[in-house]
Design a protein around this motif. Structure first.
Motif, PDB file in Angstrom:
ATOM      1  N   VAL A 115       0.832  -1.195   0.000  1.00 48.67           N
ATOM      2  CA  VAL A 115       0.000   0.000   0.000  1.00 48.67           C
ATOM      3  C   VAL A 115       0.875   1.256   0.000  1.00 48.67           C
ATOM      4  O   VAL A 115       0.547   2.254  -0.632  1.00 48.67           O
ATOM      5  CB  VAL A 115      -0.999  -0.018   1.183  1.00 48.67           C
ATOM      6  CG1 VAL A 115      -0.306   0.158   2.512  1.00 48.67           C
ATOM      7  CG2 VAL A 115      -2.082   1.026   0.985  1.00 48.67           C
ATOM      8  N   ARG A 116       2.011   1.200   0.652  1.00 46.90           N
ATOM      9  CA  ARG A 116       2.911   2.353   0.669  1.00 46.90           C
ATOM     10  C   ARG A 116       3.522   2.608  -0.713  1.00 46.90           C
ATOM     11  O   ARG A 116       3.698   3.749  -1.121  1.00 46.90           O
ATOM     12  CB  ARG A 116       4.021   2.161   1.698  1.00 46.90           C
ATOM     13  CG  ARG A 116       3.504   2.243   3.111  1.00 46.90           C
ATOM     14  CD  ARG A 116       4.621   2.350   4.103  1.00 46.90           C
ATOM     15  NE  ARG A 116       4.094   2.436   5.440  1.00 46.90           N
ATOM     16  CZ  ARG A 116       3.582   3.532   5.976  1.00 46.90           C
ATOM     17  NH1 ARG A 116       3.522   4.634   5.283  1.00 46.90           N
ATOM     18  NH2 ARG A 116       3.103   3.525   7.204  1.00 46.90           N
ATOM     19  N   GLN A 117       3.844   1.544  -1.436  1.00 46.20           N
ATOM     20  CA  GLN A 117       4.402   1.709  -2.779  1.00 46.20           C
ATOM     21  C   GLN A 117       3.399   2.398  -3.705  1.00 46.20           C
ATOM     22  O   GLN A 117       3.753   3.306  -4.444  1.00 46.20           O
ATOM     23  CB  GLN A 117       4.791   0.353  -3.370  1.00 46.20           C
ATOM     24  CG  GLN A 117       6.042  -0.244  -2.788  1.00 46.20           C
ATOM     25  CD  GLN A 117       6.282  -1.658  -3.305  1.00 46.20           C
ATOM     26  OE1 GLN A 117       5.343  -2.443  -3.476  1.00 46.20           O
ATOM     27  NE2 GLN A 117       7.531  -1.981  -3.556  1.00 46.20           N
ATOM     28  N   ILE A 118       2.156   1.954  -3.673  1.00 47.70           N
ATOM     29  CA  ILE A 118       1.162   2.532  -4.582  1.00 47.70           C
ATOM     30  C   ILE A 118       0.805   3.949  -4.162  1.00 47.70           C
ATOM     31  O   ILE A 118       0.645   4.837  -5.001  1.00 47.70           O
ATOM     32  CB  ILE A 118      -0.084   1.634  -4.730  1.00 47.70           C
ATOM     33  CG1 ILE A 118      -0.907   2.073  -5.947  1.00 47.70           C
ATOM     34  CG2 ILE A 118      -0.910   1.601  -3.471  1.00 47.70           C
ATOM     35  CD1 ILE A 118      -1.966   1.083  -6.360  1.00 47.70           C
ATOM     36  N   MET A 119       0.728   4.203  -2.859  1.00 50.58           N
ATOM     37  CA  MET A 119       0.421   5.559  -2.405  1.00 50.58           C
ATOM     38  C   MET A 119       1.561   6.517  -2.760  1.00 50.58           C
ATOM     39  O   MET A 119       1.318   7.659  -3.132  1.00 50.58           O
ATOM     40  CB  MET A 119       0.137   5.570  -0.903  1.00 50.58           C
ATOM     41  CG  MET A 119      -1.180   4.908  -0.550  1.00 50.58           C
ATOM     42  SD  MET A 119      -1.473   4.849   1.210  1.00 50.58           S
ATOM     43  CE  MET A 119      -2.128   6.488   1.468  1.00 50.58           C
ATOM     44  N   TRP A 120       2.774   6.053  -2.646  1.00 58.11           N
ATOM     45  CA  TRP A 120       3.932   6.878  -3.016  1.00 58.11           C
ATOM     46  C   TRP A 120       3.896   7.190  -4.510  1.00 58.11           C
ATOM     47  O   TRP A 120       4.102   8.320  -4.932  1.00 58.11           O
ATOM     48  CB  TRP A 120       5.217   6.140  -2.642  1.00 58.11           C
ATOM     49  CG  TRP A 120       6.454   6.860  -3.061  1.00 58.11           C
ATOM     50  CD1 TRP A 120       7.215   6.610  -4.160  1.00 58.11           C
ATOM     51  CD2 TRP A 120       7.087   7.974  -2.413  1.00 58.11           C
ATOM     52  NE1 TRP A 120       8.282   7.478  -4.221  1.00 58.11           N
ATOM     53  CE2 TRP A 120       8.224   8.326  -3.162  1.00 58.11           C
ATOM     54  CE3 TRP A 120       6.803   8.693  -1.269  1.00 58.11           C
ATOM     55  CZ2 TRP A 120       9.062   9.372  -2.807  1.00 58.11           C
ATOM     56  CZ3 TRP A 120       7.649   9.741  -0.915  1.00 58.11           C
ATOM     57  CH2 TRP A 120       8.760  10.061  -1.679  1.00 58.11           C
ATOM     58  N   ALA A 121       3.629   6.177  -5.320  1.00 57.53           N
ATOM     59  CA  ALA A 121       3.587   6.359  -6.777  1.00 57.53           C
ATOM     60  C   ALA A 121       2.465   7.311  -7.196  1.00 57.53           C
ATOM     61  O   ALA A 121       2.621   8.068  -8.155  1.00 57.53           O
ATOM     62  CB  ALA A 121       3.415   5.015  -7.463  1.00 57.53           C
ATOM     63  N   LEU A 122       1.337   7.271  -6.481  1.00 53.34           N
ATOM     64  CA  LEU A 122       0.202   8.134  -6.812  1.00 53.34           C
ATOM     65  C   LEU A 122       0.301   9.511  -6.149  1.00 53.34           C
ATOM     66  O   LEU A 122      -0.582  10.342  -6.325  1.00 53.34           O
ATOM     67  CB  LEU A 122      -1.111   7.461  -6.394  1.00 53.34           C
ATOM     68  CG  LEU A 122      -1.439   6.146  -7.097  1.00 53.34           C
ATOM     69  CD1 LEU A 122      -2.717   5.555  -6.534  1.00 53.34           C
ATOM     70  CD2 LEU A 122      -1.530   6.340  -8.597  1.00 53.34           C
ATOM     71  N   ARG A 123       1.353   9.735  -5.387  1.00 49.53           N
ATOM     72  CA  ARG A 123       1.561  11.004  -4.677  1.00 49.53           C
ATOM     73  C   ARG A 123       0.431  11.294  -3.686  1.00 49.53           C
ATOM     74  O   ARG A 123      -0.047  12.418  -3.556  1.00 49.53           O
ATOM     75  CB  ARG A 123       1.702  12.182  -5.641  1.00 49.53           C
ATOM     76  CG  ARG A 123       2.774  12.035  -6.690  1.00 49.53           C
ATOM     77  CD  ARG A 123       4.147  12.228  -6.066  1.00 49.53           C
ATOM     78  NE  ARG A 123       5.175  12.378  -7.068  1.00 49.53           N
ATOM     79  CZ  ARG A 123       6.018  11.420  -7.395  1.00 49.53           C
ATOM     80  NH1 ARG A 123       5.936  10.243  -6.840  1.00 49.53           N
ATOM     81  NH2 ARG A 123       6.951  11.628  -8.296  1.00 49.53           N
ATOM     82  N   MET A 124      -0.019  10.246  -3.003  1.00 46.42           N
ATOM     83  CA  MET A 124      -1.053  10.393  -1.984  1.00 46.42           C
ATOM     84  C   MET A 124      -0.386  10.638  -0.630  1.00 46.42           C
ATOM     85  O   MET A 124       0.762  10.251  -0.426  1.00 46.42           O
ATOM     86  CB  MET A 124      -1.907   9.116  -1.898  1.00 46.42           C
ATOM     87  CG  MET A 124      -2.709   8.831  -3.133  1.00 46.42           C
ATOM     88  SD  MET A 124      -3.594   7.267  -3.025  1.00 46.42           S
ATOM     89  CE  MET A 124      -4.838   7.650  -1.808  1.00 46.42           C
ATOM     90  N   LYS A 125      -1.123  11.239   0.296  1.00 45.59           N
ATOM     91  CA  LYS A 125      -0.608  11.385   1.650  1.00 45.59           C
ATOM     92  C   LYS A 125      -0.375   9.976   2.199  1.00 45.59           C
ATOM     93  O   LYS A 125      -1.233   9.107   2.058  1.00 45.59           O
ATOM     94  CB  LYS A 125      -1.609  12.115   2.537  1.00 45.59           C
ATOM     95  CG  LYS A 125      -1.730  13.583   2.244  1.00 45.59           C
ATOM     96  CD  LYS A 125      -2.693  14.221   3.219  1.00 45.59           C
ATOM     97  CE  LYS A 125      -2.866  15.682   2.916  1.00 45.59           C
ATOM     98  NZ  LYS A 125      -3.843  16.302   3.812  1.00 45.59           N
ATOM     99  N   PRO A 126       0.747   9.736   2.843  1.00 46.76           N
ATOM    100  CA  PRO A 126       1.041   8.379   3.327  1.00 46.76           C
ATOM    101  C   PRO A 126       0.261   8.037   4.590  1.00 46.76           C
ATOM    102  O   PRO A 126      -0.271   8.909   5.270  1.00 46.76           O
ATOM    103  CB  PRO A 126       2.537   8.441   3.629  1.00 46.76           C
ATOM    104  CG  PRO A 126       2.772   9.873   3.991  1.00 46.76           C
ATOM    105  CD  PRO A 126       1.836  10.667   3.115  1.00 46.76           C
ATOM    106  N   LEU A 127       0.212   6.745   4.885  1.00 39.33           N
ATOM    107  CA  LEU A 127      -0.316   6.296   6.164  1.00 39.33           C
ATOM    108  C   LEU A 127       0.740   6.573   7.220  1.00 39.33           C
ATOM    109  O   LEU A 127       1.934   6.613   6.925  1.00 39.33           O
ATOM    110  CB  LEU A 127      -0.602   4.791   6.117  1.00 39.33           C
ATOM    111  CG  LEU A 127      -1.653   4.336   5.124  1.00 39.33           C
ATOM    112  CD1 LEU A 127      -1.699   2.824   5.080  1.00 39.33           C
ATOM    113  CD2 LEU A 127      -3.003   4.897   5.501  1.00 39.33           C
ATOM    114  N   LYS A 128       0.307   6.733   8.451  1.00 40.96           N
ATOM    115  CA  LYS A 128       1.267   6.958   9.526  1.00 40.96           C
ATOM    116  C   LYS A 128       2.115   5.694   9.679  1.00 40.96           C
ATOM    117  O   LYS A 128       1.592   4.597   9.783  1.00 40.96           O
ATOM    118  CB  LYS A 128       0.542   7.269  10.827  1.00 40.96           C
ATOM    119  CG  LYS A 128       1.476   7.665  11.933  1.00 40.96           C
ATOM    120  CD  LYS A 128       0.721   8.151  13.144  1.00 40.96           C
ATOM    121  CE  LYS A 128       1.714   8.706  14.126  1.00 40.96           C
ATOM    122  NZ  LYS A 128       1.804   7.946  15.328  1.00 40.96           N
TER     123      LYS A 128
END
Length: 130
Positions: free
Chosen positions: A104-117
């Motif tokens: 989930v962190r890889q996809i959120m990083w790629a999409l430039r989304m705010k990360p999870l804590k």
């Protein structure tokens, strides 16, 4: 001075669980992958992409990989860059019944989304597919 200080108070640097959310996209997928047994699968036109999230078992003090939080599934799918990311990474199921997998962190990083804590017990994979 007080106005500027209060602006920083309300800024959010992490994705938090919203009060209201939906879970229409992505489904729970079970397979015999060496890293996980259950993931969230995004599937379209015969191609799929699994997304996993790390969890912590308080009782045994161990971590394991599983499906992403249900409130996050639609948020990722409806993001403007998801379609392009999916088209680039999704593949057909292999002989073992597995689809390409990302955290989930890889996809959120790629999409430039705010990360999870980030929790202190979390581990990471390199930036390649799992």
């Amino acid at each position: 001075m007080k106005i500027a200080d209060s602006l920083y108070f309300f800024m959010r640097y992490h994705n938090d669980v919203p009060k209201e959310w939906t879970n229409y996209y992505g489904s729970v997928y079970r397979c015999n992958h060496p890293v996980y047994r259950v993931s969230t699968l995004y599937f379209e036109h015969g191609k799929g992409l699994c997304v996993i999230q790390q969890r912590f078992n308080e009782k045994s003090k161990t971590t394991y990989w599983g499906p992403i939080d249900p409130w996050l599934a639609d948020k990722i799918y409806l993001h403007e860059g998801f379609k392009e990311y999916f088209d680039h990474h999704a593949k057909r199921r292999n002989q073992n019944g597995e689809y390409p997998t990302v955290t989930v962190r890889q996809i959120m990083w790629a999409l430039r989304m705010k990360p999870l804590k980030k929790e202190r017990w979390e581990t990471v994979f390199d930036r390649s597919l799992i």
